[in-house]
Scaffold this active site. Structure first.
Site, PDB file in Angstrom:
ATOM      1  N   GLU A  41       0.819  -1.223   0.000  1.00  0.00           N
ATOM      2  CA  GLU A  41       0.000   0.000   0.000  1.00  0.00           C
ATOM      3  C   GLU A  41       0.850   1.270   0.000  1.00  0.00           C
ATOM      4  OE1 GLU A  41      -2.539  -3.259   1.855  1.00  0.00           O
ATOM      5  OE2 GLU A  41      -0.468  -2.549   2.092  1.00  0.00           O
ATOM      6  N   GLN A  96      -9.521  -5.717  11.608  1.00  0.00           N
ATOM      7  CA  GLN A  96      -8.935  -4.794  10.639  1.00  0.00           C
ATOM      8  C   GLN A  96      -9.593  -3.413  10.697  1.00  0.00           C
ATOM      9  OE1 GLN A  96      -8.644  -6.689   6.730  1.00  0.00           O
ATOM     10  NE2 GLN A  96      -6.627  -7.476   7.324  1.00  0.00           N
ATOM     11  N   LYS A 155     -17.749  -0.457   4.857  1.00  0.00           N
ATOM     12  CA  LYS A 155     -18.211  -1.525   3.970  1.00  0.00           C
ATOM     13  C   LYS A 155     -19.707  -1.435   3.686  1.00  0.00           C
ATOM     14  CE  LYS A 155     -18.154  -6.568   3.456  1.00  0.00           C
ATOM     15  NZ  LYS A 155     -17.737  -7.862   4.073  1.00  0.00           N
TER      16      LYS A 155
END
Length: 561
Positions: free
Chosen positions: A49, A112, A161
């Site tokens: 990343e 996470q 999400k």
């Protein structure tokens, strides 16, 4: 028609004329990747990343368009922080999209989860946590507007999400207007008029070109100003390419590793016209002794940068190109006496350059790193896009590659991020697939994001990496030599990979030069070879970067070769 948040996000990127984005997939952003699978956007799958954000950064610096990075939540987002901070310090327009756990789990230490908005608050221009899919379209529009206007910078959008999977009928604005955000582009006419008068009155003026000249695409206007007023020009590290290094009025870079002529000119000037420069410590040296006899005209679009480090006697808040376009017609009006007065000052600057030019001691037995950079410049005729890592390789490139075009030098200035150059070169190569892109690296820095060689190979990006391999963390070792009695603590890279075989393991081409006579043919072969190439150049292990101003010392107290 109702669309999912992921569909709205991708369509919003297309509406912002995004063509490429750099990313790494993960669980909470799989919905976005599913939409990307059949979209016209070209996604570059990086291998880390941090490398992805650096690649988006390099894309932005080379093209002038905003870079876009996409990462997942938690470690994906935290891995991106160094890249975000790098862009922030150098005022680079990025939009970084991070995945986030569902809104009902935020704050519960979910798998996470990371408060990436909180973590990055000090190193973004602005950030968003989108909690309602109905806000997503407008948020993306605002993010691009903020990232690219005023003083550019990175903007982060955190995407839970459930927001990406929720559906709504998107509403895009015709125009973005933010009541609390209105950058000033036009300089004050009276301030601009006074700047013209100060240039005419000055006997020893110097133009200081900073990164703001590159950001505002003002290179042509700077050339016009220097030639019309007959004023010598020096550049900060971030300003290199904003004025041609081959121009007769160029003094080269100033500061800690600047040229003797540039540092002496700044120290003896009676006027400094600073264009898009913030006078950071690597430029000024000891602030109390910086240009003590000079009045300072400072032009910057960011009012918080005016007089932040050095007092500006005449501040002009505005876009550099806009200000110069208003200034130039006034300057050309009857200023022959001023131009004549400046000729003797130009002659003095040239005398300083002749007295102590950039140089190094040639050696027939060892490859000098400065020689390598000189040959890269000669072979490319100054037309390549050159990226660097950070350290000695960066400074030698800044000194000996005479940059003549804006956006041709890509380096981490403010943060000094090792591992930046290679992924940034990948981003620049994506922006300009037909141009020669070179990363000048050190054997320490290149290992920090070496995994991106797989990205270059996968997408057939012909980036050329030239490693100045001296077996040390070079710049840190130099400081240890000069200031710590040669106690080389943890700077000797006694255990390093065979870079030629490593390149081949990735599917790239590996080359090596170990003798001075091998440098030119090896570079020629590298530049002519299709695809990514890594060149291991074994240079003098204890070569130092000179001139050097010790940290905190006056620019006049240079350590010369």
């Amino acid at each position: 028609m109702k669309k999912s948040g992921a569909e709205i996000l991708v369509e919003s990127l297309i509406r912002e004329k995004v063509t490429h984005l750099f990313g790494y997939p993960g669980g909470v952003i799989l919905g976005v990747y599913d939409v990307l699978f059949s979209s016209p956007l070209r996604h570059i799958f990086v291998r880390h990343e941090q490398g992805g954000v650096h690649a988006a950064d390099g894309y932005a610096r080379a093209s002038g368009r905003p870079g876009v990075a996409l990462v997942t939540s938690g470690p994906g987002a935290t891995n991106a922080v160094t890249g975000i901070a790098t862009a922030y310090m150098d005022s680079i327009p990025l939009v970084v999209l991070t995945g986030q756990v569902p809104t009902n789990l935020i704050g519960n230490d979910a798998f996470q989860e990371a408060d990436i908005v909180g973590i990055t608050r000090p190193c973004v221009k602005h950030s968003y946590l989108v909690k309602d899919v109905r806000d997503l379209a407008a948020t993306v529009q605002e993010a691009f507007y903020i990232a690219t206007t005023g003083r550019p910078g990175p903007v982060l959008i955190d995407l839970p999400k459930d927001v990406l999977s929720a559906r709504t009928e998107p509403q895009w604005r015709d125009k973005v207007e933010l009541r609390s955000y209105n950058p000033t582009y036009k300089g004050h006419p009276k301030q601009i008029q006074r700047a013209v008068e100060m240039i005419a009155e000055a006997a020893r003026p110097v133009i200081l070109v900073g990164g703001g000249v590159i950001g505002s695409d003002a290179a042509a206007e700077v050339i016009a100003l220097a030639e019309a007023a007959r004023v010598p020009v020096t550049c900060t590290l971030m300003g290199l390419g904003g004025f041609p290094g081959t121009h007769e009025l160029s003094l080269g870079m100033l500061g800690m590793h600047g040229t003797y002529a540039a540092n002496m000119a700044i120290s003896h000037a009676d006027l400094i016209v600073a264009l898009g420069a913030r006078f950071d410590d690597r430029v000024t040296g000891k602030v109390d002794e910086f240009a003590t006899g000079a009045k300072i005209v400072q032009v910057d679009i960011d009012p918080t940068s005016i007089s932040k480090n050095v007092r500006a006697h005449l501040p002009i808040v505005g876009d550099v190109r806009s200000v110069l376009r208003d200034l130039l017609p006034l300057l050309r009006d009857g200023r022959e006496e001023a131009r004549a007065l400046h000729e003797s000052w130009i002659a003095q600057a040239k005398a300083w350059d002749a007295e102590q030019p950039l140089s190094y001691r040639a050696d027939t037995r060892e490859i000098k790193p400065q020689y390598v950079v000189e040959k890269i410049w000669e072979l490319t005729k100054g037309e390549a896009i050159v990226c660097t890592e950070v350290g000695q390789n960066q400074m030698w490139t800044a000194q000996f590659y005479r940059f003549s075009h804006p956006r041709s030098f890509i380096t981490s200035g403010g943060l000094g991020t090792m591992g930046f150059g290679f992924p940034a070169a990948i981003g620049a190569q994506v922006a300009f697939p037909d141009r020669l892109v070179i990363d000048v690296a050190g054997d320490g820095s290149i290992q920090m994001n070496i995994q991106e060689m797989m990205t270059a190979v996968q997408y057939r990006l012909p980036v050329k990496v030239v490693i100045l391999n001296n077996g040390f963390l070079g710049m840190v070792r130099q400081w240890q030599q000069l200031f710590y009695d040669k106690r080389y603590s943890s700077t000797c890279l006694s255990c390093s990979p065979d870079f030629v075989r490593l390149a081949e393991a990735y599917g790239a081409t590996g080359l090596r030069a170990s003798k001075p006579e091998e440098v030119v043919p090896t570079l020629e072969k590298a530049f002519a070879t299709p695809g990514p190439v890594m060149v291991d150049v074994r240079v003098s292990p204890e070569e130092n970067v000179y001139p050097m101003v010790p940290a905190g010392a006056s620019l006049k107290k240079m350590i010369l070769i």
